[in-house]
Design a protein around this motif. Structure first.
Motif, PDB file in Angstrom:
ATOM      1  N   HIS A  40       8.829   8.258   1.074  1.00 58.76           N
ATOM      2  CA  HIS A  40       9.136   9.135  -0.111  1.00 58.76           C
ATOM      3  C   HIS A  40       8.733   8.817  -1.388  1.00 58.76           C
ATOM      4  N   PHE A  41       8.283   9.485  -2.149  1.00 62.94           N
ATOM      5  CA  PHE A  41       7.695   9.531  -3.396  1.00 62.94           C
ATOM      6  C   PHE A  41       8.521  10.112  -4.761  1.00 62.94           C
ATOM      7  N   LEU A  42       8.480   9.825  -5.673  1.00 59.72           N
ATOM      8  CA  LEU A  42       9.077  10.487  -7.031  1.00 59.72           C
ATOM      9  C   LEU A  42       8.055  10.096  -8.226  1.00 59.72           C
ATOM     10  N   GLN A  43       7.667  11.196  -8.846  1.00 59.06           N
ATOM     11  CA  GLN A  43       6.773  10.741  -9.922  1.00 59.06           C
ATOM     12  C   GLN A  43       7.498  10.588 -11.117  1.00 59.06           C
ATOM     13  N   LEU A  44       7.506   9.589 -11.926  1.00 63.94           N
ATOM     14  CA  LEU A  44       8.331   9.390 -13.138  1.00 63.94           C
ATOM     15  C   LEU A  44       7.182   9.262 -14.392  1.00 63.94           C
ATOM     16  N   GLN A  51       1.508   6.572 -19.453  1.00 62.52           N
ATOM     17  CA  GLN A  51       1.244   6.854 -18.183  1.00 62.52           C
ATOM     18  C   GLN A  51       2.572   7.658 -17.372  1.00 62.52           C
ATOM     19  N   LYS A  52       2.114   8.139 -16.254  1.00 63.12           N
ATOM     20  CA  LYS A  52       2.870   8.400 -15.083  1.00 63.12           C
ATOM     21  C   LYS A  52       2.965   7.313 -14.039  1.00 63.12           C
ATOM     22  N   VAL A  53       4.321   7.239 -13.227  1.00 60.74           N
ATOM     23  CA  VAL A  53       4.262   6.292 -12.116  1.00 60.74           C
ATOM     24  C   VAL A  53       4.709   6.898 -10.981  1.00 60.74           C
ATOM     25  N   ASP A  54       4.186   6.532 -10.000  1.00 60.41           N
ATOM     26  CA  ASP A  54       4.635   7.050  -8.653  1.00 60.41           C
ATOM     27  C   ASP A  54       5.600   5.722  -8.096  1.00 60.41           C
ATOM     28  N   ALA A  55       6.891   6.340  -7.813  1.00 63.43           N
ATOM     29  CA  ALA A  55       7.789   5.402  -6.956  1.00 63.43           C
ATOM     30  C   ALA A  55       7.942   5.728  -5.734  1.00 63.43           C
ATOM     31  N   GLY A  56       7.446   4.732  -4.839  1.00 65.25           N
ATOM     32  CA  GLY A  56       7.592   4.903  -3.320  1.00 65.25           C
ATOM     33  C   GLY A  56       8.873   4.147  -2.854  1.00 65.25           C
ATOM     34  N   ASP A  77       0.302   3.321  -9.888  1.00 63.16           N
ATOM     35  CA  ASP A  77      -0.739   4.079 -10.878  1.00 63.16           C
ATOM     36  C   ASP A  77      -0.810   5.213  -9.946  1.00 63.16           C
ATOM     37  N   PRO A  78      -0.534   6.668 -10.293  1.00 64.09           N
ATOM     38  CA  PRO A  78      -1.152   7.724  -9.457  1.00 64.09           C
ATOM     39  C   PRO A  78      -2.575   7.850  -9.338  1.00 64.09           C
ATOM     40  N   GLY A  79      -2.943   7.897  -7.949  1.00 64.03           N
ATOM     41  CA  GLY A  79      -4.382   7.651  -7.533  1.00 64.03           C
ATOM     42  C   GLY A  79      -4.546   6.350  -7.007  1.00 64.03           C
ATOM     43  N   SER A  80      -3.804   5.459  -7.374  1.00 64.33           N
ATOM     44  CA  SER A  80      -4.344   4.128  -6.842  1.00 64.33           C
ATOM     45  C   SER A  80      -3.305   3.837  -5.454  1.00 64.33           C
ATOM     46  N   LYS A 140       0.545  -1.151   0.079  1.00 63.29           N
ATOM     47  CA  LYS A 140       0.125   0.035  -0.110  1.00 63.29           C
ATOM     48  C   LYS A 140       0.766   1.304  -0.160  1.00 63.29           C
ATOM     49  N   ARG A 141       0.240   2.333  -0.776  1.00 59.15           N
ATOM     50  CA  ARG A 141       1.031   3.634  -0.756  1.00 59.15           C
ATOM     51  C   ARG A 141       1.743   3.890   0.660  1.00 59.15           C
TER      52      ARG A 141
END
Length: 148
Positions: free
Chosen positions: A14-18, A80-85, A104-107, A8-9
């Protein structure tokens, strides 16, 4: 071999959007598995550089990758964009095991979860060395379950 479950998110401090790229897709229409490892490398090194604890050209201590692995749960694809946690799974005397969740952003549930192990060495001798205090402090900020 034990397969991880999607994480889970909320577990990642820490997150970086790619942004996926056209060239990331393979002939099957999704991001090729090898690209996920590039995402892992990017979020780890972005965190270390932005935290001021990695000097890629002149630092005395560098991290060498000793192990990586990934479990895949759902596909990614361009555009698509990707959120890397990013979080620290294990913090040792001279090594760190990162866990990376790709979202996935928002997931809230990861589409892939991987591990990335850095062994820290002296830049010149390539011999294992203890983690410098500033690096350890930056890594401790990513620790969610102790230094286990």
């Amino acid at each position: 071999m034990t397969r991880r479950e999607p994480t889970k998110r909320e577990l990642y401090p820490h997150f970086l959007q790619l942004q996926t790229r056209w060239m990331d897709n393979d002939v099957y229409g999704h991001v090729n598995n090898v690209i996920y490892y590039s995402y892992f490398d990017t979020v780890v090194n972005e965190y270390l550089i932005s935290s001021g604890v990695l000097d890629i050209s002149g630092g005395e201590v560098i991290g060498l990758v000793a192990h990586t692995e990934c479990d895949y749960f759902a596909p990614l694809s361009f555009p698509q964009k990707v959120d890397a946690g990013l979080r620290v799974e294990r913090l040792g005397g001279s090594s760190v095991t990162y866990e990376i969740g790709l979202f996935d952003p928002g997931s809230d549930e990861a589409v892939a979860v991987g591990s990335f192990v850095h062994v820290y060495v002296d830049r010149e001798t390539r011999r294992s060395t203890g983690l410098p205090a500033p690096l350890r402090e930056a890594l401790e900020r990513l620790t969610t379950g102790g230094t286990g």
